[in-house]
Design a protein around this motif. Structure first.
Motif, PDB file in Angstrom:
ATOM      1  N   MET A   1       0.831  -1.198   0.000  1.00  0.00           N
ATOM      2  CA  MET A   1       0.000   0.000   0.000  1.00  0.00           C
ATOM      3  C   MET A   1       0.870   1.253   0.000  1.00  0.00           C
ATOM      4  N   ASN A   2       0.312   2.330  -0.524  1.00  0.00           N
ATOM      5  CA  ASN A   2       1.016   3.600  -0.458  1.00  0.00           C
ATOM      6  C   ASN A   2       0.007   4.736  -0.369  1.00  0.00           C
ATOM      7  N   GLY A   3       0.515   5.923  -0.113  1.00  0.00           N
ATOM      8  CA  GLY A   3      -0.329   7.108  -0.086  1.00  0.00           C
ATOM      9  C   GLY A   3      -1.454   7.031   0.926  1.00  0.00           C
ATOM     10  N   ALA A   4      -2.658   7.335   0.455  1.00  0.00           N
ATOM     11  CA  ALA A   4      -3.817   7.405   1.340  1.00  0.00           C
ATOM     12  C   ALA A   4      -4.099   6.069   2.014  1.00  0.00           C
ATOM     13  N   SER A   5      -3.914   4.973   1.295  1.00  0.00           N
ATOM     14  CA  SER A   5      -4.207   3.654   1.864  1.00  0.00           C
ATOM     15  C   SER A   5      -3.295   3.342   3.041  1.00  0.00           C
ATOM     16  N   ARG A   6      -2.031   3.686   2.905  1.00  0.00           N
ATOM     17  CA  ARG A   6      -1.094   3.416   4.004  1.00  0.00           C
ATOM     18  C   ARG A   6      -1.486   4.213   5.252  1.00  0.00           C
ATOM     19  N   GLU A   7      -1.870   5.457   5.057  1.00  0.00           N
ATOM     20  CA  GLU A   7      -2.287   6.284   6.196  1.00  0.00           C
ATOM     21  C   GLU A   7      -3.571   5.742   6.821  1.00  0.00           C
ATOM     22  N   ALA A   8      -4.502   5.292   5.975  1.00  0.00           N
ATOM     23  CA  ALA A   8      -5.757   4.752   6.482  1.00  0.00           C
ATOM     24  C   ALA A   8      -5.523   3.479   7.285  1.00  0.00           C
ATOM     25  N   VAL A  45     -17.521  -7.296  -5.419  1.00  0.00           N
ATOM     26  CA  VAL A  45     -16.667  -6.260  -6.000  1.00  0.00           C
ATOM     27  C   VAL A  45     -17.377  -4.907  -6.028  1.00  0.00           C
ATOM     28  N   SER A  46     -18.652  -4.902  -6.417  1.00  0.00           N
ATOM     29  CA  SER A  46     -19.371  -3.634  -6.512  1.00  0.00           C
ATOM     30  C   SER A  46     -19.508  -2.963  -5.151  1.00  0.00           C
ATOM     31  N   LEU A  47     -19.693  -3.751  -4.105  1.00  0.00           N
ATOM     32  CA  LEU A  47     -19.837  -3.182  -2.766  1.00  0.00           C
ATOM     33  C   LEU A  47     -18.539  -2.525  -2.313  1.00  0.00           C
ATOM     34  N   ARG A  48     -17.423  -3.195  -2.523  1.00  0.00           N
ATOM     35  CA  ARG A  48     -16.161  -2.577  -2.075  1.00  0.00           C
ATOM     36  C   ARG A  48     -15.841  -1.326  -2.885  1.00  0.00           C
ATOM     37  N   ARG A  49     -16.289  -1.274  -4.141  1.00  0.00           N
ATOM     38  CA  ARG A  49     -16.079  -0.057  -4.930  1.00  0.00           C
ATOM     39  C   ARG A  49     -16.903   1.092  -4.370  1.00  0.00           C
ATOM     40  N   ARG A  88      -9.889   7.468   3.194  1.00  0.00           N
ATOM     41  CA  ARG A  88      -9.669   7.435   1.752  1.00  0.00           C
ATOM     42  C   ARG A  88      -8.722   6.284   1.419  1.00  0.00           C
ATOM     43  N   TRP A  89      -9.005   5.595   0.309  1.00  0.00           N
ATOM     44  CA  TRP A  89      -8.202   4.449  -0.120  1.00  0.00           C
ATOM     45  C   TRP A  89      -7.739   4.672  -1.558  1.00  0.00           C
ATOM     46  N   SER A  90      -6.496   4.313  -1.812  1.00  0.00           N
ATOM     47  CA  SER A  90      -5.931   4.514  -3.147  1.00  0.00           C
ATOM     48  C   SER A  90      -6.619   3.646  -4.182  1.00  0.00           C
ATOM     49  N   GLN A  91      -7.020   2.441  -3.781  1.00  0.00           N
ATOM     50  CA  GLN A  91      -7.747   1.545  -4.667  1.00  0.00           C
ATOM     51  C   GLN A  91      -8.623   0.631  -3.819  1.00  0.00           C
ATOM     52  N   PRO A  92      -9.738   0.135  -4.396  1.00  0.00           N
ATOM     53  CA  PRO A  92     -10.687  -0.662  -3.626  1.00  0.00           C
ATOM     54  C   PRO A  92     -10.072  -1.882  -2.943  1.00  0.00           C
ATOM     55  N   ARG A  93      -9.141  -2.546  -3.615  1.00  0.00           N
ATOM     56  CA  ARG A  93      -8.551  -3.749  -3.042  1.00  0.00           C
ATOM     57  C   ARG A  93      -7.845  -3.463  -1.718  1.00  0.00           C
ATOM     58  N   ASP A  94      -7.303  -2.257  -1.578  1.00  0.00           N
ATOM     59  CA  ASP A  94      -6.563  -1.926  -0.357  1.00  0.00           C
ATOM     60  C   ASP A  94      -7.444  -2.034   0.882  1.00  0.00           C
TER      61      ASP A  94
END
Length: 271
Positions: A1-8, A45-49, A88-94
């Motif tokens: 993870m990086n950016g927003a995801s790492r902080e979250a 998948v749609s829910l996590r998005r 905030r998350w950089s991508q849904p998978r995070d």
């Protein structure tokens, strides 16, 4: 993870630690519920998005979590997941990866609370060595055609009554739902998380002959001084090791026959 995801994730780890500091919170139950949410968001998948959509307000996403999970899991877990989706998350998978890590940390916290964390660390390491040396077992545990229930039953026959309950839960989750992780990589990640519970680093020590207890203590002290942090030793024996001892800390490999920084420790072991 990086950016927003790492902080979250860092913020979520802090909230988890604060929750499990309370004796009223069942860390093992929290781990099971977080694992269940992980499985749900991995499938949907749609829910996590939706839950990671930056265009949606954090409160709206938290309310959705409450509607979906309320009554299905404990309020403590719902509150923790609600806090995650407000971030905030950089991508849904995070988000799913973070939930999975929190479930593992909660289980390891339960082991720490019951004074079995050292045993769990050692069992994870030994299980990894068994898998590495048994091709047939590894194939059975990583066979994509085999269902999760069959793999769980196999692990129960192998670990049931022979390992701590935390070890069995962690390994079973990893094998039954790898989510793209290799078995070896997943076990290594679990070992690192276990070490972090005591703010320790992990050293994989391979020696030509078994080390005595005094040798283990001296080596542990030398490595702790070298790296500036407490060190947990995972011990393995391989008569073919050159120089008598091989130490791996993270990505760094130190051969006892050539490493100047461990020369003093090597002399102590030989004495």
């Amino acid at each position: 993870m990086n950016g927003a995801s790492r902080e979250a994730l860092a913020a979520a780890r802090e909230r988890l630690d604060a929750l499990t500091d309370s004796t009223s919170v069942d860390a093992a139950r929290l781990a099971d519920e977080l694992a269940a949410v992980t499985a749900l968001l991995h499938r949907e998948v749609s829910l996590r998005r939706v839950l990671t959509d930056p265009a949606q307000s954090g409160e709206a996403k938290a309310e959705l979590v409450g509607r979906i999970l309320g009554g299905q899991i404990g309020t403590t877990t719902v509150d923790l997941v609600s806090g995650l989706v407000r971030s905030r998350w950089s991508q849904p998978r995070d988000l799913v990866d973070a939930l999975e890590q929190l479930a593992d940390v909660a289980d390891l916290t339960a082991a720490q609370q019951s004074a079995t964390l050292d045993d769990v660390e050692d069992e994870l390491f030994r299980f990894g060595r068994i898998v590495a040396s048994n091709t047939e077992l590894r194939s059975a545990l990583t066979d994509r055609a085999a269902g999760g229930q069959a793999k769980s039953a196999l692990l129960s026959s192998l670990l049931g009554g022979r390992a701590k309950a935390t070890t069995e839960r962690l390994v079973t989750r990893l094998v039954a739902a790898p989510r793209g992780r290799s078995l070896e990589g997943g076990l290594e990640s679990l070992s690192k998380l276990a070490a972090e519970r005591r703010d320790r680093m992990v050293a994989v020590v391979t020696s030509a002959v078994p080390l005595s207890d005094p040798q283990k203590r001296r080596l542990g002290a030398a490595l702790a001084k070298l790296y500036g942090r407490p060190m947990h030793l995972n011990l393995d024996v391989d008569p073919g090791v050159l120089g008598g001892i091989r130490v791996q800390v993270g990505d760094e490999i130190i051969n006892g026959s050539i490493a100047d920084r461990l020369e003093d420790a090597a002399r102590r072991l030989a004495s």
